[in-house]
Design a protein around this motif. Structure first.
Motif, PDB file in Angstrom:
ATOM      1  N   PRO A 258      -4.951  -7.420 -24.176  1.00  0.00           N
ATOM      2  CA  PRO A 258      -6.000  -7.237 -23.163  1.00  0.00           C
ATOM      3  C   PRO A 258      -6.680  -8.561 -22.820  1.00  0.00           C
ATOM      4  N   VAL A 259      -7.136  -8.692 -21.596  1.00  0.00           N
ATOM      5  CA  VAL A 259      -7.820  -9.917 -21.141  1.00  0.00           C
ATOM      6  C   VAL A 259      -9.050  -9.505 -20.326  1.00  0.00           C
ATOM      7  N   THR A 260     -10.171 -10.169 -20.594  1.00  0.00           N
ATOM      8  CA  THR A 260     -11.373  -9.976 -19.770  1.00  0.00           C
ATOM      9  C   THR A 260     -11.754 -11.324 -19.171  1.00  0.00           C
TER      10      THR A 260
ATOM     11  N   GLY B 212       6.150 -12.892 -20.939  1.00  0.00           N
ATOM     12  CA  GLY B 212       4.944 -12.324 -20.341  1.00  0.00           C
ATOM     13  C   GLY B 212       4.147 -13.357 -19.570  1.00  0.00           C
ATOM     14  N   SER B 213       4.629 -13.698 -18.391  1.00  0.00           N
ATOM     15  CA  SER B 213       3.992 -14.748 -17.588  1.00  0.00           C
ATOM     16  C   SER B 213       4.510 -14.645 -16.162  1.00  0.00           C
ATOM     17  N   VAL B 214       3.863 -15.369 -15.256  1.00  0.00           N
ATOM     18  CA  VAL B 214       4.356 -15.407 -13.884  1.00  0.00           C
ATOM     19  C   VAL B 214       5.775 -15.983 -13.862  1.00  0.00           C
ATOM     20  N   GLN B 215       5.991 -17.056 -14.644  1.00  0.00           N
ATOM     21  CA  GLN B 215       7.341 -17.639 -14.680  1.00  0.00           C
ATOM     22  C   GLN B 215       8.369 -16.604 -15.125  1.00  0.00           C
ATOM     23  N   GLY B 216       8.002 -15.817 -16.179  1.00  0.00           N
ATOM     24  CA  GLY B 216       8.920 -14.811 -16.705  1.00  0.00           C
ATOM     25  C   GLY B 216       9.240 -13.766 -15.642  1.00  0.00           C
ATOM     26  N   ALA B 217       8.195 -13.328 -14.927  1.00  0.00           N
ATOM     27  CA  ALA B 217       8.400 -12.316 -13.885  1.00  0.00           C
ATOM     28  C   ALA B 217       9.326 -12.862 -12.796  1.00  0.00           C
ATOM     29  N   LEU B 218       9.070 -14.118 -12.378  1.00  0.00           N
ATOM     30  CA  LEU B 218       9.900 -14.711 -11.319  1.00  0.00           C
ATOM     31  C   LEU B 218      11.347 -14.886 -11.795  1.00  0.00           C
TER      32      LEU B 218
ATOM     33  N   GLU C 235      -4.033  -3.917 -20.071  1.00  0.00           N
ATOM     34  CA  GLU C 235      -2.595  -4.202 -20.240  1.00  0.00           C
ATOM     35  C   GLU C 235      -2.246  -5.451 -19.443  1.00  0.00           C
ATOM     36  N   ALA C 236      -2.910  -6.563 -19.807  1.00  0.00           N
ATOM     37  CA  ALA C 236      -2.768  -7.787 -19.005  1.00  0.00           C
ATOM     38  C   ALA C 236      -1.403  -8.453 -19.216  1.00  0.00           C
ATOM     39  N   VAL C 237      -1.012  -8.618 -20.457  1.00  0.00           N
ATOM     40  CA  VAL C 237       0.209  -9.383 -20.754  1.00  0.00           C
ATOM     41  C   VAL C 237       1.013  -8.632 -21.824  1.00  0.00           C
TER      42      VAL C 237
ATOM     43  N   CYS D  91      12.915  -5.515 -12.855  1.00  0.00           N
ATOM     44  CA  CYS D  91      12.479  -6.864 -13.207  1.00  0.00           C
ATOM     45  C   CYS D  91      10.973  -6.845 -13.433  1.00  0.00           C
ATOM     46  N   GLY D  92      10.442  -7.965 -13.895  1.00  0.00           N
ATOM     47  CA  GLY D  92       9.014  -8.061 -14.203  1.00  0.00           C
ATOM     48  C   GLY D  92       8.836  -8.843 -15.487  1.00  0.00           C
ATOM     49  N   ASP D  93       7.563  -9.155 -15.805  1.00  0.00           N
ATOM     50  CA  ASP D  93       7.318  -9.985 -16.990  1.00  0.00           C
ATOM     51  C   ASP D  93       7.814  -9.340 -18.277  1.00  0.00           C
ATOM     52  N   HIS D  94       7.943  -8.002 -18.285  1.00  0.00           N
ATOM     53  CA  HIS D  94       8.388  -7.282 -19.485  1.00  0.00           C
ATOM     54  C   HIS D  94       9.887  -7.408 -19.726  1.00  0.00           C
TER      55      HIS D  94
ATOM     56  N   ARG E  55       4.548  -0.414 -17.779  1.00  0.00           N
ATOM     57  CA  ARG E  55       4.225   1.016 -17.881  1.00  0.00           C
ATOM     58  C   ARG E  55       4.688   1.762 -16.627  1.00  0.00           C
ATOM     59  N   ALA E  56       4.411   1.185 -15.452  1.00  0.00           N
ATOM     60  CA  ALA E  56       4.836   1.839 -14.206  1.00  0.00           C
ATOM     61  C   ALA E  56       6.358   1.905 -14.142  1.00  0.00           C
ATOM     62  N   ALA E  57       7.023   0.860 -14.630  1.00  0.00           N
ATOM     63  CA  ALA E  57       8.500   0.855 -14.621  1.00  0.00           C
ATOM     64  C   ALA E  57       9.032   1.999 -15.487  1.00  0.00           C
TER      65      ALA E  57
ATOM     66  N   GLY F  22       0.813  -1.211   0.000  1.00  0.00           N
ATOM     67  CA  GLY F  22       0.000   0.000   0.000  1.00  0.00           C
ATOM     68  C   GLY F  22       0.845   1.258   0.000  1.00  0.00           C
ATOM     69  N   VAL F  23       2.068   1.157  -0.476  1.00  0.00           N
ATOM     70  CA  VAL F  23       2.962   2.324  -0.535  1.00  0.00           C
ATOM     71  C   VAL F  23       3.254   2.619  -2.007  1.00  0.00           C
ATOM     72  N   ARG F  24       2.870   3.817  -2.481  1.00  0.00           N
ATOM     73  CA  ARG F  24       3.081   4.137  -3.901  1.00  0.00           C
ATOM     74  C   ARG F  24       4.392   4.890  -4.075  1.00  0.00           C
ATOM     75  N   VAL F  25       5.247   4.332  -4.923  1.00  0.00           N
ATOM     76  CA  VAL F  25       6.545   4.950  -5.191  1.00  0.00           C
ATOM     77  C   VAL F  25       6.377   5.983  -6.298  1.00  0.00           C
ATOM     78  N   THR F  26       6.930   7.182  -6.094  1.00  0.00           N
ATOM     79  CA  THR F  26       6.791   8.232  -7.109  1.00  0.00           C
ATOM     80  C   THR F  26       8.097   8.490  -7.866  1.00  0.00           C
TER      81      THR F  26
ATOM     82  N   VAL G  18      13.220  -1.992  -9.302  1.00  0.00           N
ATOM     83  CA  VAL G  18      11.846  -1.637  -9.680  1.00  0.00           C
ATOM     84  C   VAL G  18      11.174  -2.902 -10.211  1.00  0.00           C
ATOM     85  N   ALA G  19      10.175  -3.406  -9.471  1.00  0.00           N
ATOM     86  CA  ALA G  19       9.524  -4.683  -9.832  1.00  0.00           C
ATOM     87  C   ALA G  19       8.052  -4.434 -10.103  1.00  0.00           C
ATOM     88  N   THR G  20       7.757  -3.584 -11.080  1.00  0.00           N
ATOM     89  CA  THR G  20       6.366  -3.253 -11.438  1.00  0.00           C
ATOM     90  C   THR G  20       6.078  -3.752 -12.847  1.00  0.00           C
ATOM     91  N   GLY G  21       4.858  -3.536 -13.315  1.00  0.00           N
ATOM     92  CA  GLY G  21       4.557  -3.779 -14.718  1.00  0.00           C
ATOM     93  C   GLY G  21       5.340  -2.799 -15.593  1.00  0.00           C
TER      94      GLY G  21
HETATM   95  C1  FAD Z   1      -6.483 -11.593 -16.096  1.00  0.00           C
HETATM   96  C2  FAD Z   1      -5.060 -12.060 -16.181  1.00  0.00           C
HETATM   97  C3  FAD Z   1      -4.798 -13.422 -16.284  1.00  0.00           C
HETATM   98  C4  FAD Z   1      -3.483 -13.881 -16.340  1.00  0.00           C
HETATM   99  N1  FAD Z   1      -3.277 -15.221 -16.407  1.00  0.00           N
HETATM  100  C5  FAD Z   1      -2.015 -15.684 -16.373  1.00  0.00           C
HETATM  101  C6  FAD Z   1      -1.761 -17.085 -16.327  1.00  0.00           C
HETATM  102  O1  FAD Z   1      -2.688 -17.899 -16.308  1.00  0.00           O
HETATM  103  N2  FAD Z   1      -0.471 -17.507 -16.299  1.00  0.00           N
HETATM  104  C7  FAD Z   1       0.573 -16.623 -16.301  1.00  0.00           C
HETATM  105  O2  FAD Z   1       1.729 -17.055 -16.248  1.00  0.00           O
HETATM  106  N3  FAD Z   1       0.369 -15.288 -16.348  1.00  0.00           N
HETATM  107  C8  FAD Z   1      -0.892 -14.799 -16.377  1.00  0.00           C
HETATM  108  N4  FAD Z   1      -1.116 -13.454 -16.409  1.00  0.00           N
HETATM  109  C9  FAD Z   1       0.051 -12.552 -16.486  1.00  0.00           C
HETATM  110  C10 FAD Z   1       0.712 -12.431 -15.126  1.00  0.00           C
HETATM  111  O3  FAD Z   1      -0.258 -12.045 -14.166  1.00  0.00           O
HETATM  112  C11 FAD Z   1       1.805 -11.356 -15.217  1.00  0.00           C
HETATM  113  O4  FAD Z   1       2.697 -11.704 -16.250  1.00  0.00           O
HETATM  114  C12 FAD Z   1       2.570 -11.259 -13.896  1.00  0.00           C
HETATM  115  O5  FAD Z   1       1.705 -10.953 -12.824  1.00  0.00           O
HETATM  116  C13 FAD Z   1       3.608 -10.172 -14.005  1.00  0.00           C
HETATM  117  O6  FAD Z   1       4.256 -10.055 -12.762  1.00  0.00           O
HETATM  118  P1  FAD Z   1       5.089  -8.750 -12.438  1.00  0.00           P
HETATM  119  O7  FAD Z   1       5.697  -8.973 -11.094  1.00  0.00           O
HETATM  120  O8  FAD Z   1       5.950  -8.411 -13.602  1.00  0.00           O
HETATM  121  O9  FAD Z   1       4.012  -7.553 -12.358  1.00  0.00           O
HETATM  122  P2  FAD Z   1       2.700  -7.426 -11.482  1.00  0.00           P
HETATM  123  O10 FAD Z   1       2.138  -8.738 -11.102  1.00  0.00           O
HETATM  124  O11 FAD Z   1       1.838  -6.462 -12.260  1.00  0.00           O
HETATM  125  O12 FAD Z   1       3.199  -6.738 -10.141  1.00  0.00           O
HETATM  126  C14 FAD Z   1       3.665  -5.391 -10.127  1.00  0.00           C
HETATM  127  C15 FAD Z   1       3.336  -4.772  -8.786  1.00  0.00           C
HETATM  128  O13 FAD Z   1       3.886  -3.461  -8.742  1.00  0.00           O
HETATM  129  C16 FAD Z   1       2.987  -2.624  -8.061  1.00  0.00           C
HETATM  130  N5  FAD Z   1       3.230  -1.228  -8.473  1.00  0.00           N
HETATM  131  C17 FAD Z   1       3.049  -0.655  -9.687  1.00  0.00           C
HETATM  132  N6  FAD Z   1       3.407   0.636  -9.670  1.00  0.00           N
HETATM  133  C18 FAD Z   1       3.834   0.903  -8.399  1.00  0.00           C
HETATM  134  C19 FAD Z   1       4.330   2.075  -7.742  1.00  0.00           C
HETATM  135  N7  FAD Z   1       4.475   3.228  -8.377  1.00  0.00           N
HETATM  136  N8  FAD Z   1       4.650   1.965  -6.425  1.00  0.00           N
HETATM  137  C20 FAD Z   1       4.524   0.802  -5.743  1.00  0.00           C
HETATM  138  N9  FAD Z   1       4.076  -0.340  -6.324  1.00  0.00           N
HETATM  139  C21 FAD Z   1       3.726  -0.287  -7.636  1.00  0.00           C
HETATM  140  C22 FAD Z   1       1.607  -3.110  -8.515  1.00  0.00           C
HETATM  141  O14 FAD Z   1       0.618  -2.685  -7.583  1.00  0.00           O
HETATM  142  C23 FAD Z   1       1.831  -4.614  -8.514  1.00  0.00           C
HETATM  143  O15 FAD Z   1       1.546  -5.166  -7.243  1.00  0.00           O
HETATM  144  C24 FAD Z   1      -2.411 -12.956 -16.339  1.00  0.00           C
HETATM  145  C25 FAD Z   1      -2.672 -11.583 -16.232  1.00  0.00           C
HETATM  146  C26 FAD Z   1      -3.987 -11.140 -16.153  1.00  0.00           C
HETATM  147  C27 FAD Z   1      -4.250  -9.662 -16.017  1.00  0.00           C
END
Ligand code: FAD
Length: 294
Positions: free
Chosen positions: A135-137, A256-262, A225-227, A249-252, A119-121, A88-92, A114-117
């Protein structure tokens, strides 16, 4: 893995056709499966990323973290000393020696990751590339009676409606459903059309072969901006060390996946330890005990 990465890189759609597989195998299984794994209905993703996704699927199958997606970061955080993580802390803004937050002042530090998505990165680290996104719905329905598909993921090979894939998620993880109810979660890839819930509900009726008029809609979640898109040529090892003291770091940065982010997080952690002169190898994570096969 090396063999896979040595193949010529094209789009996933072109690679499927070029490999000479029967049309039935491609259209009836591989195309819908890859669309689901990559969140990319047109399969414009790099063929290497597609091959890696198929490899991971074949070796590990599908799973859901019990209790929801946030179970994974919670589990990682529990391994750290209490008080290490603040949420719950927003970095500026960031620098190599400080992190400025919106409401909690400035933190001094020895290094910043910096471990954000993406765009935020890029907002925090100007000059960083922002990719396109898929996009994903996701539409969640509850009902009293579970369709008879068990814990299987249903793929729509016929493209007979907006749903790309759907599953009776409560058969995999009952904790996600309201008590005693069935939860069906369905994914629409690409921009959702008008009145997506009605279109999804009608499509689900055909896919599951049951009436869905009385299903209750729990939620419709659209993430524009799901993936991050991974068009060829895609760099699976994008730099995580920007300069000594500043990392990203991050999926980008990977796939573009949880594995990629980790994986990118692990690469960044190794770079930080090396720069800080800490002579400690990163331990391997234990398998997550609560993940259940889908
Ligand atoms: C609907 C949906 C379904 C998905 N399904 C799958 C799936 O089945 N399998 C799979 O592998 N991947 C899936 N993905 C993709 C996966 O969720 C992402 O690739 C992954 O979460 C990316 O991890 P990340 O750590 O890079 O970023 P994120 O998970 O986006 O984490 C970044 C964090 O940074 C925080 N943040 C951003 N800006 C700031 C700031 N200024 N200050 C502080 N904190 C900030 C955000 O609040 C967030 O908690 C899905 C995504 C979506 C949206």
């Amino acid at each position: 893995m090396e063999r896979l990465l040595a193949r010529p890189e094209t789009t996933a759609a072109e690679a499927l056709v070029a490999r000479g597989l029967p049309a039935r195998t491609i259209d009836g299984f591989l195309r819908p499966l890859l669309s689901a794994l990559l969140c990319d209905p047109e399969l414009t993703t790099s063929s290497r990323c597609a091959d890696l996704a198929l490899r991971a699927f074949a070796r590990g199958r599908l799973c859901l973290p019990e209790g929801g997606a946030e179970a994974l970061p919670r589990q990682l955080a529990r391994a750290l000393p209490p008080g290490t993580v603040h949420t719950g802390v927003r970095v500026t803004s960031v620098s190599t020696t400080s992190v400025t937050t919106a409401e909690h002042g400035v933190f001094r530090c020895g290094a910043v990751l910096v471990a954000t998505g993406a765009r935020a990165a890029a907002e925090l680290l100007p000059g960083l590339r922002v990719p396109d996104f898929h996009p994903v719905t996701v539409v969640h329905h509850t009902t009293d009676e579970a369709p008879a598909t068990g814990a299987s993921l249903l793929l729509d090979a016929d493209r007979g409606g907006p749903v790309a894939h759907t599953a009776v998620v409560s058969r995999v993880d009952p904790s996600r459903a309201p008590a005693g109810r069935t939860l069906v979660s369905s994914t629409v890839l690409g921009p959702p059309g008008p009145d997506v819930d009605t279109a999804v509900r009608m499509h689900l009726g055909r896919l599951y072969g049951v009436p869905t008029e009385r299903w209750e809609t729990l939620g419709v979640r659209h993430t524009a901006e799901a993936v991050p898109a991974m068009r060829p040529p895609h760099d699976l090892r994008r730099a995580v060390r920007l300069l000594a003291g500043l990392y990203v770091c991050g999926d980008h940065r990977d796939s573009g996946s949880v594995q990629g982010a980790l994986h990118s997080g692990r690469r960044a952690a190794a770079a930080i330890l090396a720069d800080l002169g800490v002579d400690r190898s990163l331990h391997s994570a234990e398998p997550v005990p609560t993940a259940r096969a889908a």
